[in-house]
Design a protein around this motif. Structure first.
Motif, short mmCIF file in Angstrom:
data_model
loop_
_atom_site.label_atom_id
_atom_site.label_comp_id
_atom_site.label_asym_id
_atom_site.label_seq_id
_atom_site.Cartn_x
_atom_site.Cartn_y
_atom_site.Cartn_z
N GLU A 217 0.82 -1.21 0.00
CA GLU A 217 0.00 0.00 0.00
C GLU A 217 0.86 1.26 0.00
O GLU A 217 0.54 2.25 -0.66
CB GLU A 217 -0.92 0.01 1.22
CG GLU A 217 -2.04 -1.02 1.15
CD GLU A 217 -2.76 -1.18 2.49
OE1 GLU A 217 -2.38 -0.47 3.44
OE2 GLU A 217 -3.68 -2.01 2.57
N LYS A 218 1.98 1.22 0.73
CA LYS A 218 2.80 2.42 0.88
C LYS A 218 3.89 2.54 -0.18
O LYS A 218 4.28 3.65 -0.56
CB LYS A 218 3.42 2.44 2.28
CG LYS A 218 2.37 2.61 3.38
CD LYS A 218 3.01 2.69 4.76
CE LYS A 218 1.97 3.01 5.83
NZ LYS A 218 2.57 3.08 7.18
N VAL A 219 4.40 1.42 -0.65
CA VAL A 219 5.33 1.38 -1.78
C VAL A 219 4.68 0.44 -2.79
O VAL A 219 4.88 -0.77 -2.72
CB VAL A 219 6.73 0.87 -1.38
CG1 VAL A 219 7.68 0.93 -2.57
CG2 VAL A 219 7.29 1.68 -0.22
N PRO A 220 3.84 0.97 -3.69
CA PRO A 220 2.95 0.13 -4.49
C PRO A 220 3.60 -1.11 -5.08
O PRO A 220 4.63 -1.05 -5.74
CB PRO A 220 2.49 1.11 -5.59
CG PRO A 220 2.49 2.44 -4.91
CD PRO A 220 3.69 2.40 -4.00
N ARG A 221 2.97 -2.24 -4.74
CA ARG A 221 3.32 -3.59 -5.21
C ARG A 221 4.60 -4.15 -4.60
O ARG A 221 4.99 -5.27 -4.92
CB ARG A 221 3.45 -3.62 -6.74
CG ARG A 221 2.14 -3.46 -7.50
CD ARG A 221 2.29 -3.96 -8.92
NE ARG A 221 2.65 -5.37 -8.95
CZ ARG A 221 3.57 -5.89 -9.77
NH1 ARG A 221 4.24 -5.11 -10.60
NH2 ARG A 221 3.83 -7.18 -9.74
N MET A 222 5.25 -3.43 -3.70
CA MET A 222 6.50 -3.94 -3.13
C MET A 222 6.31 -5.30 -2.47
O MET A 222 7.13 -6.20 -2.61
CB MET A 222 7.08 -2.94 -2.14
CG MET A 222 8.37 -3.38 -1.47
SD MET A 222 9.77 -3.54 -2.61
CE MET A 222 10.35 -1.85 -2.67
N GLY A 223 5.22 -5.47 -1.73
CA GLY A 223 4.99 -6.73 -1.04
C GLY A 223 4.83 -7.91 -1.98
O GLY A 223 5.06 -9.06 -1.59
N ASP A 224 4.44 -7.66 -3.24
CA ASP A 224 4.22 -8.73 -4.21
C ASP A 224 5.52 -9.44 -4.57
O ASP A 224 5.49 -10.56 -5.09
CB ASP A 224 3.58 -8.19 -5.48
CG ASP A 224 2.20 -7.60 -5.24
OD1 ASP A 224 1.64 -7.84 -4.14
OD2 ASP A 224 1.69 -6.90 -6.13
N TYR A 225 6.64 -8.80 -4.35
CA TYR A 225 7.93 -9.36 -4.75
C TYR A 225 8.51 -10.32 -3.70
O TYR A 225 9.51 -10.97 -3.96
CB TYR A 225 8.93 -8.24 -5.03
CG TYR A 225 8.60 -7.43 -6.26
CD1 TYR A 225 9.13 -7.77 -7.50
CD2 TYR A 225 7.75 -6.34 -6.19
CE1 TYR A 225 8.82 -7.04 -8.64
CE2 TYR A 225 7.43 -5.60 -7.31
CZ TYR A 225 7.96 -5.94 -8.53
OH TYR A 225 7.64 -5.21 -9.65
N PHE A 226 7.87 -10.39 -2.52
CA PHE A 226 8.41 -11.20 -1.43
C PHE A 226 7.79 -12.58 -1.40
O PHE A 226 6.58 -12.75 -1.63
CB PHE A 226 8.17 -10.49 -0.09
CG PHE A 226 9.10 -9.35 0.16
CD1 PHE A 226 10.22 -9.50 0.97
CD2 PHE A 226 8.88 -8.11 -0.45
CE1 PHE A 226 11.09 -8.45 1.18
CE2 PHE A 226 9.75 -7.05 -0.24
CZ PHE A 226 10.85 -7.22 0.58
#
Length: 223
Positions: free
Chosen positions: A141-150
């Motif tokens: 939410e805060k760094v768009p799509r960052m969590g998708d890479y984990f």
């Protein structure tokens, strides 16, 4: 030592403790506190005026600073992003006023600083109600799509379609790859991450600040 400020005294004690064996004279909590007193990094942004002469458009903290509540101490200083070939007019608006993203597309670049929290003490627990999934959602939410890479099955492991140039600005960091091999990075050490799966771990009880420039690429075989 009466003429020394409190910060000067702490710095002197830190140096003396390091000389005596990596912090043996001071409790770890004091070392961590000293690291937290370091100033927030500023960004000098240049451009051109109406006459075409180079000017400083700003010299301040970037307008896009992202803190992650689920992982207290994790902070992203989003400094600049470009897509495709920059035109270099000198009058470009600051892209960080428009927000940020996880990584640039092919040919694009991203410049950021990341402050990693200290190594957690034994028994530390995340903020109430925080789960692994909720932490990744907040990150996206805060760094768009960052969590998708984990990775979901290996916390901390992540992969992006970028070449990442990284340098330890202050503190120390451990970099781990797929085969379990690790390298210990100290202040000034550099990394070239060629789109490989990896994770970062702060081995010290003080924050680690790293600088990254990511260059967007394409996976071999992808169109």
């Amino acid at each position: 030592m009466s003429d020394l400020s409190d910060l000067d005294r702490r710095h002197l004690l830190y140096v003396l403790s390091a000389m005596a064996g990596g912090g043996a004279l001071l409790p770890q909590s004091v070392l961590a506190q000293d690291a937290s007193t370091l100033p927030t990094p500023k960004r000098a942004l240049t451009g051109r005026d109406a006459n075409g002469k180079s000017v400083f458009k700003s010299f301040d903290v970037t307008p896009k600073v992202v803190t992650i509540d689920a992982n207290p101490g994790l902070t992203f200083y989003e400094l600049y992003i470009t897509e495709e070939v920059p035109q270099l007019t000198g009058i470009e608006p600051d892209p960080m006023l428009q927000g940020t993203r996880a990584f640039p597309g092919p040919g694009g670049t991203m410049f950021r600083l990341i402050s990693y929290p200290p190594r957690r003490p034994e028994g530390w627990t995340p903020p109430p109600g925080t789960t692994f999934e909720s932490g990744l959602r907040e990150l996206s939410e805060k760094v768009p799509r960052m969590g998708d890479y984990f990775d979901r099955d290996a916390p901390g492991m992540h992969t992006s379609d970028t070449v990442d140039y990284g340098v330890v600005v202050r503190g120390e960091m451990t970099l781990e790859l797929d085969d379990g091999q690790k390298v210990h990075l100290r202040q000034g050490d550099c990394v070239v991450q060629n789109g490989t799966r990896h994770r970062w771990r702060n081995p010290l009880p003080e924050p680690c600040l790293m600088a990254f420039i990511s260059v967007g690429g394409k996976r071999a075989g992808k169109t």
